[in-house]
Scaffold this motif. Sequence first.
Motif, PDB file in Angstrom:
ATOM      1  N   GLY A 276      43.051  -2.283   4.601  1.00  0.00           N
ATOM      2  CA  GLY A 276      42.408  -3.004   3.510  1.00  0.00           C
ATOM      3  C   GLY A 276      43.003  -4.343   3.142  1.00  0.00           C
ATOM      4  O   GLY A 276      42.475  -5.029   2.260  1.00  0.00           O
ATOM      5  N   ASP A 277      44.114  -4.738   3.808  1.00  0.00           N
ATOM      6  CA  ASP A 277      44.763  -5.962   3.323  1.00  0.00           C
ATOM      7  C   ASP A 277      44.698  -7.124   4.306  1.00  0.00           C
ATOM      8  O   ASP A 277      45.351  -8.148   4.102  1.00  0.00           O
ATOM      9  N   ASP A 278      43.934  -6.995   5.396  1.00  0.00           N
ATOM     10  CA  ASP A 278      43.737  -8.093   6.344  1.00  0.00           C
ATOM     11  C   ASP A 278      45.054  -8.646   6.885  1.00  0.00           C
ATOM     12  O   ASP A 278      45.195  -9.838   7.120  1.00  0.00           O
ATOM     13  N   GLY A 279      46.037  -7.756   7.078  1.00  0.00           N
ATOM     14  CA  GLY A 279      47.310  -8.187   7.628  1.00  0.00           C
ATOM     15  C   GLY A 279      48.285  -8.770   6.628  1.00  0.00           C
ATOM     16  O   GLY A 279      49.387  -9.188   7.011  1.00  0.00           O
ATOM     17  N   HIS A 280      47.930  -8.791   5.354  1.00  0.00           N
ATOM     18  CA  HIS A 280      48.782  -9.403   4.333  1.00  0.00           C
ATOM     19  C   HIS A 280      50.161  -8.756   4.300  1.00  0.00           C
ATOM     20  O   HIS A 280      51.190  -9.451   4.268  1.00  0.00           O
ATOM     21  N   GLY A 281      50.226  -7.436   4.304  1.00  0.00           N
ATOM     22  CA  GLY A 281      51.502  -6.751   4.199  1.00  0.00           C
ATOM     23  C   GLY A 281      52.426  -7.067   5.365  1.00  0.00           C
ATOM     24  O   GLY A 281      53.625  -7.302   5.169  1.00  0.00           O
TER      25      GLY A 281
END
Length: 236
Positions: free
Chosen positions: A35-40
């Motif tokens: 759900g975070d588009d690779g942000h984490g």
Amino acid sequence: MPELQTLLKEVVRLPASYQRQGPPLTSLLAQIAQGDDGHGQRVGRLAGLLGHLAGSGLSSSSLELAGRLHDAGKLLLPDSLLHHQGVFNARQTLVMRQHPSLGLGALFHLSEDIPTVVHEAVLLHHERYDGDGYPFGMKGKSIPLAARIIGLADVIDSLLSTRSYKAGWSPRQVKAFLQEHAGGAFDPDLVGHALTFFDDLLTIRRGVAQPVHGYQPVPGQSPVTSRSLKIRNETP
């Protein structure tokens, strides 16, 4: 308050969902990544390099894991809040500000031995250097270093990233923002390192595997365990 009622229902369901999807830590990381588009992962890479450049003495594996887990609590927030367009009202802000505490609670459901610095970063990455952050309003060096690093890496990646509601900022805009808020939102020493080595942060953010200033990124897709956290990329 409907948002809080939904929130509590999600909290009750979460541990069962872990059990259905395999090892708890692997499952949690997979759910976040969906759900975070690779942000984490990007926050983890940035944090690992920032910790190395600052001579923090923190394991870069721990910082990368903290980056990947820092928004774990958002899995427990209502979808209506996460996909809300526009400014939050007072109730929505109250619920959104629970995600650090909820993230810490989620980690306590895991069977793995998660390092203390990861717990600190998940809970405290929205504290501000000037004391105006949350959940506790901690100030300055009383905020654990890992949380200060993750908080800065989180903002850098968020500003650079394109979202449905905004275009990504240019590196020049991000650097100006960091300089303006050094000593306010962010640890000024960490901002100094970020500005000096900003091009290197951009490189590592793109997932480049080669060492940068002696820092070797942890492979993003490999399982991270308490055994591996002790031995990778320790700063002397």
